[in-house]
Design a protein around this motif. Structure first.
Motif, short mmCIF file in Angstrom:
data_model
loop_
_atom_site.label_atom_id
_atom_site.label_comp_id
_atom_site.label_asym_id
_atom_site.label_seq_id
_atom_site.Cartn_x
_atom_site.Cartn_y
_atom_site.Cartn_z
N ALA A 175 33.55 -9.04 -14.79
CA ALA A 175 32.13 -8.96 -14.42
C ALA A 175 31.85 -9.99 -13.35
N GLU A 176 31.10 -9.59 -12.37
CA GLU A 176 30.62 -10.48 -11.32
C GLU A 176 29.09 -10.42 -11.32
N LEU A 177 28.47 -11.58 -11.26
CA LEU A 177 27.02 -11.70 -11.25
C LEU A 177 26.60 -12.22 -9.89
N SER A 178 25.88 -11.41 -9.15
CA SER A 178 25.46 -11.77 -7.80
C SER A 178 24.43 -12.90 -7.84
N SER A 179 24.60 -13.85 -6.94
CA SER A 179 23.62 -14.93 -6.77
C SER A 179 23.13 -14.90 -5.32
N PHE B 221 31.27 -3.19 -27.85
CA PHE B 221 30.52 -4.23 -27.14
C PHE B 221 29.38 -3.59 -26.37
N VAL B 222 28.18 -4.08 -26.60
CA VAL B 222 27.01 -3.65 -25.85
C VAL B 222 26.37 -4.92 -25.32
N LEU B 223 26.27 -5.02 -24.01
CA LEU B 223 25.69 -6.20 -23.38
C LEU B 223 24.20 -5.98 -23.18
N ASP B 224 23.40 -6.79 -23.86
CA ASP B 224 21.96 -6.81 -23.65
C ASP B 224 21.71 -7.57 -22.35
N LEU B 225 21.04 -6.96 -21.41
CA LEU B 225 20.84 -7.55 -20.09
C LEU B 225 19.60 -8.44 -19.98
N GLU B 226 18.88 -8.60 -21.08
CA GLU B 226 17.73 -9.52 -21.09
C GLU B 226 18.22 -10.94 -20.78
N GLY B 227 17.61 -11.58 -19.82
CA GLY B 227 18.02 -12.92 -19.43
C GLY B 227 19.17 -12.96 -18.44
N ILE B 228 19.79 -11.82 -18.18
CA ILE B 228 20.89 -11.74 -17.22
C ILE B 228 20.42 -10.97 -15.99
N LEU B 229 19.90 -9.78 -16.18
CA LEU B 229 19.41 -8.96 -15.08
C LEU B 229 17.91 -9.13 -14.88
N TYR B 230 17.22 -9.52 -15.95
CA TYR B 230 15.76 -9.64 -15.91
C TYR B 230 15.33 -11.05 -16.23
N LYS C 289 17.96 -5.68 -9.50
CA LYS C 289 17.96 -5.12 -10.87
C LYS C 289 18.91 -3.92 -10.98
N MET C 290 20.05 -4.06 -10.34
CA MET C 290 21.02 -2.97 -10.26
C MET C 290 22.36 -3.42 -10.84
N VAL C 291 23.08 -2.46 -11.41
CA VAL C 291 24.44 -2.69 -11.91
C VAL C 291 25.33 -1.61 -11.31
N GLU C 292 26.50 -2.02 -10.84
CA GLU C 292 27.52 -1.08 -10.39
C GLU C 292 28.67 -1.16 -11.38
N ILE C 293 29.07 0.00 -11.90
CA ILE C 293 30.15 0.06 -12.87
C ILE C 293 31.39 0.61 -12.17
N TYR C 294 32.49 -0.15 -12.26
CA TYR C 294 33.74 0.21 -11.60
C TYR C 294 34.75 0.64 -12.67
N ARG C 295 35.42 1.76 -12.37
CA ARG C 295 36.47 2.31 -13.23
C ARG C 295 37.59 2.83 -12.33
N PRO C 296 38.84 2.80 -12.80
CA PRO C 296 39.94 3.31 -11.97
C PRO C 296 39.76 4.78 -11.62
N GLY C 297 40.05 5.12 -10.37
CA GLY C 297 40.05 6.50 -9.93
C GLY C 297 38.68 7.14 -9.78
N GLN C 298 37.62 6.33 -9.83
CA GLN C 298 36.26 6.87 -9.72
C GLN C 298 35.44 6.03 -8.75
N LEU D 79 29.39 -5.12 -11.74
CA LEU D 79 28.77 -5.96 -10.72
C LEU D 79 27.27 -5.95 -11.01
N LEU D 80 26.74 -7.10 -11.40
CA LEU D 80 25.34 -7.22 -11.79
C LEU D 80 24.57 -7.92 -10.68
N ASP D 81 23.51 -7.29 -10.21
CA ASP D 81 22.70 -7.85 -9.13
C ASP D 81 21.25 -8.03 -9.59
N PRO D 82 20.91 -9.24 -10.07
CA PRO D 82 19.55 -9.48 -10.56
C PRO D 82 18.48 -9.33 -9.48
N MET D 83 18.80 -9.57 -8.22
CA MET D 83 17.80 -9.46 -7.15
C MET D 83 17.28 -8.02 -7.03
#
Length: 190
Positions: free
Chosen positions: A117-121, A181-190, A152-161, A146-150
């Motif tokens: 995971a990468e969090l954009s700053s 695993f379920v990541l709650d994005l409160e405090g991370i994206l918002y 409020k977007m997430v890009e999900i990367y998977r092989p071959g897609q 790839l989480l971009d709080p600015m």
């Protein structure tokens, strides 16, 4: 972030780059497969807090799940393409981790994490982060966020897609890489 093009003047071997990192422990450095030295900027308060929550939530799940090892942004990995990268958060299954020798686990592990995971700053280039995410996938990662709080977007990367883009998600699933695993994005994206 500053990227220095060292070649053709200097070529850093894996050993030389490792020595450079150990000689400069306060500098956050990466080395691209093209031999470019990346000097990472320190994060600001909000980015640091968001990154801590990301690592903490992944770490808590990892502790309860017991099938792998989680890492924070200070961990450097030597990828198969010879680059040295430090994702903001990552995970490796115990099966893969136990295939490494004790020496390999002590230094910069020569492995690509299965999850990254990468969090954009504000100091990051989104293009550079996208390239880095694709590099992880090309080197063996099975899932990347790839989480971009600015924006409020997430890009999900998977092989071959192509990357899947989510706008304003409230949570993310670890899918079959991090089952349960379920990541709650409160405090991370918002």
């Amino acid at each position: 972030m500053v990227t220095l093009k060292l070649e053709p003047v200097i070529h850093l071997s894996a050993e030389q780059f490792t020595q450079l990192c150990y000689a400069n422990p306060d500098a956050k450095l990466e080395l691209t497969a093209r031999g470019e030295l990346v000097v990472m900027s320190p994060t600001g308060g909000e980015s640091g807090s968001r990154n801590l929550k990301l690592s903490q939530r992944l770490g808590n799940w990892t502790d309860s799940d017991g099938t792998g090892i989680a890492f924070d942004s200070s961990t450097m990995f030597q990828l198969p393409n010879s680059s040295f990268r430090s994702p903001d958060a990552s995970w490796i299954s115990l099966v893969q981790w136990n295939n490494l020798s004790a020496d390999e686990r002590q230094t910069f592990p020569p492995i690509c994490p299965e999850f990254v995971a990468e969090l954009s700053s504000p100091s990051d280039s989104l293009k550079d982060l996208r390239d880095k995410m694709q590099e992880y996938i090309d080197n063996g990662a099975r899932l990347g966020w790839l989480l971009d709080p600015m924006s409020k977007m997430v890009e999900i990367y998977r092989p071959g897609q192509p990357p899947e883009i989510l706008q304003n998600p409230s949570q993310l699933s670890g899918e079959n890489v991090l089952p349960g695993f379920v990541l709650d994005l409160e405090g991370i994206l918002y």
